[in-house]
Motif scaffolding. Structure first.
Motif, PDB file in Angstrom:
ATOM      1  N   ALA A  76     -57.385  -0.440 -15.474  1.00 35.06           N
ATOM      2  CA  ALA A  76     -56.427   0.014 -16.484  1.00 35.06           C
ATOM      3  C   ALA A  76     -56.707  -0.640 -17.826  1.00 35.06           C
ATOM      4  N   ALA A  77     -56.972  -1.947 -17.806  1.00 38.61           N
ATOM      5  CA  ALA A  77     -57.218  -2.680 -19.051  1.00 38.61           C
ATOM      6  C   ALA A  77     -58.495  -2.176 -19.726  1.00 38.61           C
ATOM      7  N   VAL A  87     -57.603  -2.749 -23.729  1.00 40.05           N
ATOM      8  CA  VAL A  87     -56.710  -3.861 -24.077  1.00 40.05           C
ATOM      9  C   VAL A  87     -57.068  -5.032 -23.170  1.00 40.05           C
ATOM     10  N   ALA A  88     -56.621  -6.238 -23.548  1.00 41.52           N
ATOM     11  CA  ALA A  88     -56.800  -7.389 -22.665  1.00 41.52           C
ATOM     12  C   ALA A  88     -55.864  -7.200 -21.474  1.00 41.52           C
ATOM     13  N   VAL A  89     -56.297  -7.648 -20.305  1.00 38.05           N
ATOM     14  CA  VAL A  89     -55.484  -7.437 -19.097  1.00 38.05           C
ATOM     15  C   VAL A  89     -54.112  -8.085 -19.267  1.00 38.05           C
ATOM     16  N   LYS A  90     -54.071  -9.181 -20.021  1.00 38.45           N
ATOM     17  CA  LYS A  90     -52.817  -9.891 -20.288  1.00 38.45           C
ATOM     18  C   LYS A  90     -51.786  -8.991 -20.980  1.00 38.45           C
ATOM     19  N   HIS A 119     -68.138  -8.610 -13.437  1.00 34.87           N
ATOM     20  CA  HIS A 119     -67.837  -7.245 -12.990  1.00 34.87           C
ATOM     21  C   HIS A 119     -66.647  -6.593 -13.683  1.00 34.87           C
ATOM     22  N   ILE A 120     -66.178  -7.182 -14.769  1.00 31.14           N
ATOM     23  CA  ILE A 120     -65.051  -6.541 -15.452  1.00 31.14           C
ATOM     24  C   ILE A 120     -65.537  -5.544 -16.501  1.00 31.14           C
ATOM     25  N   GLU A 121     -66.357  -6.021 -17.443  1.00 30.89           N
ATOM     26  CA  GLU A 121     -66.798  -5.117 -18.514  1.00 30.89           C
ATOM     27  C   GLU A 121     -67.516  -3.893 -17.952  1.00 30.89           C
ATOM     28  N   ARG A 122     -68.251  -4.107 -16.849  1.00 30.27           N
ATOM     29  CA  ARG A 122     -69.019  -3.005 -16.290  1.00 30.27           C
ATOM     30  C   ARG A 122     -68.137  -1.908 -15.683  1.00 30.27           C
ATOM     31  N   GLU A 151     -47.058   0.668 -10.340  1.00 27.64           N
ATOM     32  CA  GLU A 151     -48.463   0.579  -9.922  1.00 27.64           C
ATOM     33  C   GLU A 151     -49.344   0.979 -11.108  1.00 27.64           C
ATOM     34  N   ASN A 152     -50.455   0.230 -11.345  1.00 26.41           N
ATOM     35  CA  ASN A 152     -51.333   0.532 -12.485  1.00 26.41           C
ATOM     36  C   ASN A 152     -52.723  -0.049 -12.209  1.00 26.41           C
ATOM     37  N   THR A 153     -53.765   0.784 -12.122  1.00 24.60           N
ATOM     38  CA  THR A 153     -53.728   2.215 -12.229  1.00 24.60           C
ATOM     39  C   THR A 153     -53.022   2.813 -11.017  1.00 24.60           C
TER      40      THR A 153
END
Ligand SMILES: *Cc1c(COP(=O)(O)O)cnc(C)c1O
Length: 339
Positions: free
Chosen positions: A179-180, A185-188, A251-254, A142-144
């Motif tokens: 987590a990314a 880091v990139a989610v990939k 809504h990712i960068e934020r 699990e992450n996070t």
């Protein structure tokens, strides 16, 4: 004149309501019947997330619980086993679905200090191929994990071990974008190492509904069948997928703002004399051996602040899209007044 006071809800990042811009995207969504694979917006969301995460295929799901369940049903047959954290969501908070519906035996192991499973313990828990034993098929991480970010090199080691041992590796990545962003880091870089990944759109990403399960084409083909079997085949789901596409764009960068606010809240509470555990993402905890947490929760509620206490020894607070800087300062003042 009485004014209805706005509640500051820190119980979870699931409580966010869709923004006006998100609702507009939902309103405009092109739709089709997704059971026939004909909803263009669902298909666009699945393609977009596959590309972002480094997986061949994706499947939109009503919930994260269903997404993890379908992953387990696809990876494991009746009498098979998966190794999982004792405090992991799939094991503890999903109603025992894998056992109830799939005859799948969990082998829970304790989390270590960062929320991983000790890989030597995992190795020892893998059952020999012998008629006495369940067949160990899968390791689930699990992450996070309770807000903590799994180290990249730990996930690499888990990948090496599972490959060596012929196990599949699943990530409950409900909050993998947190987590990314937290580890820049990139989610990939996280998701591509797993055979399959489940991601929630309805947590920090702020969607009203939805999760996505990712994997190979063959895996997703089989998972598609289990989604239907478990009642998760949706029709004009494009209205929901449009929220997901909007979230991936906006809504990712934020999420970094949520993490910064969690840090500010932790600092403020510490200054006010509370024992705080930070996670580096959007969650923080008060571990209250000497604190009357139930009373504190009730007093906060009186001040229109809601916190999570489903573990009575640990108060959880989660920052999200609907919590701004002013809300954080209000919460710090309320805690300080109660110390
Ligand atoms: C929220 C969550 C899920 C699934 O949640 P749903 O509420 O069913 O969408 C799975 N795993 C983790 C770690 C979660 O936090």
């Amino acid at each position: 004149m009485s004014v209805t006071q706005h509640t500051i809800d820190l119980r979870s990042d699931t409580v966010t309501r869709p923004t006006t811009a998100m609702r507009e995207a939902m309103y405009r969504a092109e739709t089709g019947d997704d059971v026939y694979g004909e909803d263009p917006t669902v298909n666009a969301l699945q393609d977009r997330l596959s590309a972002m995460t480094g997986h061949e295929a994706a499947l939109f799901m009503p919930s994260g619980t269903q997404s993890n369940l379908v992953a387990l049903l696809t990876h494991c047959g009746r009498g098979d086993e998966y190794i999982v954290g004792q405090q992991a969501h799939t094991y503890r908070y999903e109603g025992g679905g894998a056992a109830a519906l799939g005859g799948i035996q969990p082998q829970p192991l304790p989390f270590n200090h960062f929320g991983g499973l000790d890989l030597d313990e995992v190795r020892q828990a893998i059952k020999p191929r012998d008629v006495h034993f369940a067949r160990t098929r899968l390791l689930c991480l699990e992450n996070t994990v309770h807000g903590q970010v799994l180290p990249l090199d730990y996930m690499n080691q888990a990948r090496t071990l599972t490959t060596e041992q012929g196990l599949q590796l699943h990530l409950d990545g409900a909050r993998v974008f947190n987590a990314a962003v937290a580890s820049t880091v990139a989610v990939k870089d996280i998701t591509a190492q797993f055979d399959t990944v489940s991601i929630c759109l309805s947590k920090g990403l702020g969607c009203p509904v939805g999760s996505v399960l990712l994997g190979s084409k063959a895996f997703v083909g089989e998972a598609h069948r289990w989604r239907k079997v478990t009642g998760g085949g949706l029709r004009q789901a494009g209205v929901l997928a449009a929220a997901g596409l909007h979230a991936l764009e906006h809504h990712i960068e934020r999420l970094a703002d949520d993490h910064r606010r969690a840090t500010r809240l932790a600092d403020g509470l510490r200054e006010a004399g509370y024992p705080v555990s930070e996670t580096g993402s959007n969650m923080l905890f008060l571990d209250g051996s000497d604190l009357p947490l139930a009373e504190l929760k009730a007093a906060l509620e009186h001040a229109h602040i809601r916190v999570d206490l489903h573990d009575p020894a640990r108060m959880r607070m989660v920052t999200h899209l609907d919590i701004d800087n002013d809300a954080i300062e209000t919460v710090i003042r309320a805690f300080a007044a109660l110390r």
